[in-house]
Design a protein around this motif. Sequence first.
Motif, PDB file in Angstrom:
ATOM      1  N   SER A  39       1.590  -1.438   1.327  1.00  0.00           N
ATOM      2  CA  SER A  39       0.458  -0.699   1.202  1.00  0.00           C
ATOM      3  C   SER A  39      -0.243  -1.512   0.131  1.00  0.00           C
ATOM      4  CB  SER A  39       0.615   0.415   0.103  1.00  0.00           C
ATOM      5  OG  SER A  39       0.592   1.660   0.064  1.00  0.00           O
ATOM      6  N   VAL A  40      -1.631  -2.045  -0.230  1.00  0.00           N
ATOM      7  CA  VAL A  40      -2.179  -2.873  -0.165  1.00  0.00           C
ATOM      8  C   VAL A  40      -4.265  -2.303  -0.996  1.00  0.00           C
ATOM      9  CG1 VAL A  40      -3.985  -4.574   0.153  1.00  0.00           C
ATOM     10  CG2 VAL A  40      -2.091  -4.634   1.286  1.00  0.00           C
ATOM     11  N   PHE A  41      -4.123  -2.445  -2.289  1.00  0.00           N
ATOM     12  CA  PHE A  41      -5.216  -1.695  -2.825  1.00  0.00           C
ATOM     13  C   PHE A  41      -5.706  -3.060  -3.036  1.00  0.00           C
ATOM     14  CE2 PHE A  41      -7.157  -0.106  -6.330  1.00  0.00           C
ATOM     15  CZ  PHE A  41      -7.389   1.667  -6.247  1.00  0.00           C
ATOM     16  N   PRO A 164       5.728  -8.376  -6.511  1.00  0.00           N
ATOM     17  CA  PRO A 164       5.454  -6.653  -6.347  1.00  0.00           C
ATOM     18  C   PRO A 164       7.004  -6.158  -6.910  1.00  0.00           C
ATOM     19  CG  PRO A 164       4.446  -7.703  -4.884  1.00  0.00           C
ATOM     20  CD  PRO A 164       4.838  -8.676  -5.621  1.00  0.00           C
ATOM     21  N   PRO A 165       7.690  -5.049  -7.664  1.00  0.00           N
ATOM     22  CA  PRO A 165       9.031  -4.482  -7.723  1.00  0.00           C
ATOM     23  C   PRO A 165       9.037  -3.859  -6.239  1.00  0.00           C
ATOM     24  CG  PRO A 165       7.867  -4.949  -9.726  1.00  0.00           C
ATOM     25  CD  PRO A 165       6.712  -5.153  -9.157  1.00  0.00           C
ATOM     26  N   ASN A 166      10.302  -2.985  -6.398  1.00  0.00           N
ATOM     27  CA  ASN A 166      10.593  -2.237  -5.302  1.00  0.00           C
ATOM     28  C   ASN A 166       9.449  -0.589  -5.201  1.00  0.00           C
ATOM     29  OD1 ASN A 166      12.021  -3.811  -3.756  1.00  0.00           O
ATOM     30  ND2 ASN A 166      14.507  -2.683  -3.856  1.00  0.00           N
ATOM     31  N   GLY A 167       8.545  -0.188  -4.365  1.00  0.00           N
ATOM     32  CA  GLY A 167       8.636   0.351  -4.780  1.00  0.00           C
ATOM     33  C   GLY A 167       6.981   0.602  -5.723  1.00  0.00           C
ATOM     34  N   SER A 168       6.447  -0.965  -5.915  1.00  0.00           N
ATOM     35  CA  SER A 168       5.296  -0.328  -6.219  1.00  0.00           C
ATOM     36  C   SER A 168       3.940  -0.824  -5.684  1.00  0.00           C
ATOM     37  CB  SER A 168       4.936  -2.327  -7.443  1.00  0.00           C
ATOM     38  OG  SER A 168       5.355  -3.128  -6.027  1.00  0.00           O
ATOM     39  N   LEU A 169       3.196  -0.701  -5.644  1.00  0.00           N
ATOM     40  CA  LEU A 169       1.573  -1.039  -4.630  1.00  0.00           C
ATOM     41  C   LEU A 169       1.344  -2.201  -5.185  1.00  0.00           C
ATOM     42  CD1 LEU A 169      -0.482   0.045  -2.735  1.00  0.00           C
ATOM     43  CD2 LEU A 169      -1.507   0.836  -5.783  1.00  0.00           C
ATOM     44  N   LYS A 170       1.066  -3.494  -4.046  1.00  0.00           N
ATOM     45  CA  LYS A 170      -0.130  -4.780  -3.979  1.00  0.00           C
ATOM     46  C   LYS A 170      -1.443  -4.551  -4.127  1.00  0.00           C
ATOM     47  CE  LYS A 170       3.767  -5.870  -0.689  1.00  0.00           C
ATOM     48  NZ  LYS A 170       4.334  -6.205   0.735  1.00  0.00           N
ATOM     49  N   ILE A 171      -1.192  -4.845  -5.314  1.00  0.00           N
ATOM     50  CA  ILE A 171      -2.960  -5.022  -5.170  1.00  0.00           C
ATOM     51  C   ILE A 171      -3.885  -6.412  -5.346  1.00  0.00           C
ATOM     52  CG2 ILE A 171      -4.732  -4.979  -7.221  1.00  0.00           C
ATOM     53  CD1 ILE A 171      -3.345  -2.648  -8.137  1.00  0.00           C
ATOM     54  N   THR A 172      -4.634  -5.945  -4.523  1.00  0.00           N
ATOM     55  CA  THR A 172      -5.744  -7.365  -4.086  1.00  0.00           C
ATOM     56  C   THR A 172      -7.577  -7.701  -5.076  1.00  0.00           C
ATOM     57  OG1 THR A 172      -5.581  -8.392  -1.280  1.00  0.00           O
ATOM     58  CG2 THR A 172      -6.990  -9.208  -2.467  1.00  0.00           C
ATOM     59  N   VAL A 173      -7.086  -7.987  -5.581  1.00  0.00           N
ATOM     60  CA  VAL A 173      -8.658  -8.780  -7.178  1.00  0.00           C
ATOM     61  C   VAL A 173      -9.672  -9.226  -6.053  1.00  0.00           C
ATOM     62  CG1 VAL A 173      -9.699  -9.472  -8.903  1.00  0.00           C
ATOM     63  CG2 VAL A 173      -6.806  -8.162  -8.675  1.00  0.00           C
TER      64      VAL A 173
END
Length: 298
Positions: A39-41, A164-173
Amino acid sequence: TGTTQPPHDPHDYSQLAARWPTDSSSTGTLCPSNAPCDSVFGISTATTRELSYVVYNLGAWAVDLPVCVTPDVNELWAVPAVGVWAPYSKGIWPQPYPARDPVVTQQPCTTQQVKVGPNESITLTTLAVGGYRNAAGDVMPSPPGFTSFQPSYMPQCAQPCATPPNGSLKITVHPGQDPKKNFQVVVKSMHPTAASGGSAPVEITYTNPLGFTVRMPLFGPCWTVKSGPGTADCSRPRASVIVEPHGTVDLVGTLWARSGFTATGAPLAPGRYRIDLGDLEGSQYPFSANYPYLMVTP
């Protein structure tokens, strides 16, 4: 006769999985699993955005989750991007001064314990900020780039969370639609002229609209402060200026009509040469009135 399963720790979250929203699909594809979600937020720098996600209990025991009664706020700080969003990804972005130390930036909130039984789920909501705030509520904008966010029940990752650790949400600023609201540069010497082997003065004005003291790298020669509340620093590969909150400084420098635009380069032949000044990367664009160039005369 049956067997009795030993009691489980209600704070054993090993079987919890986050189902994240994603900006990468118009249908809002979600990812409930223990595997890393792709996922990417996306969030614009210096802005606040609500982030909701679903937590599933895949275990055979109930867990007690501490849930914020008031919205919790997570301040994000990205690893600067490389090769995109020029010139911001080339270092032309205000940096906190003194430099910001990596810390866990999730702000405390008032919590209540919520029981989530086996095969049950709960929706959690947090506020994400593309930067960090001071006591007055001013936001220091994160550089455009990438980081990640851990579910609230897991140990928080110090920002920037580069891996990103396992289970984390990838974020683009993202830089946002108006990144110049975080800094303003006026190039006063768009088309300087110098004789071959000689030099020309150049001047720019930098305004810091933020409530933070910043170090601002700038294209061009070694800048010096002509006027205003700031100091110049030429000790790094790219010259920068340190400016106090809401300060404006006039900067001057010397551009040489020599190779590399330095005093030690070989004299340039007469003609026009595209140059980079302030936040304008003239070297990447055709000659025009909107981008700087150096006119070299015989």
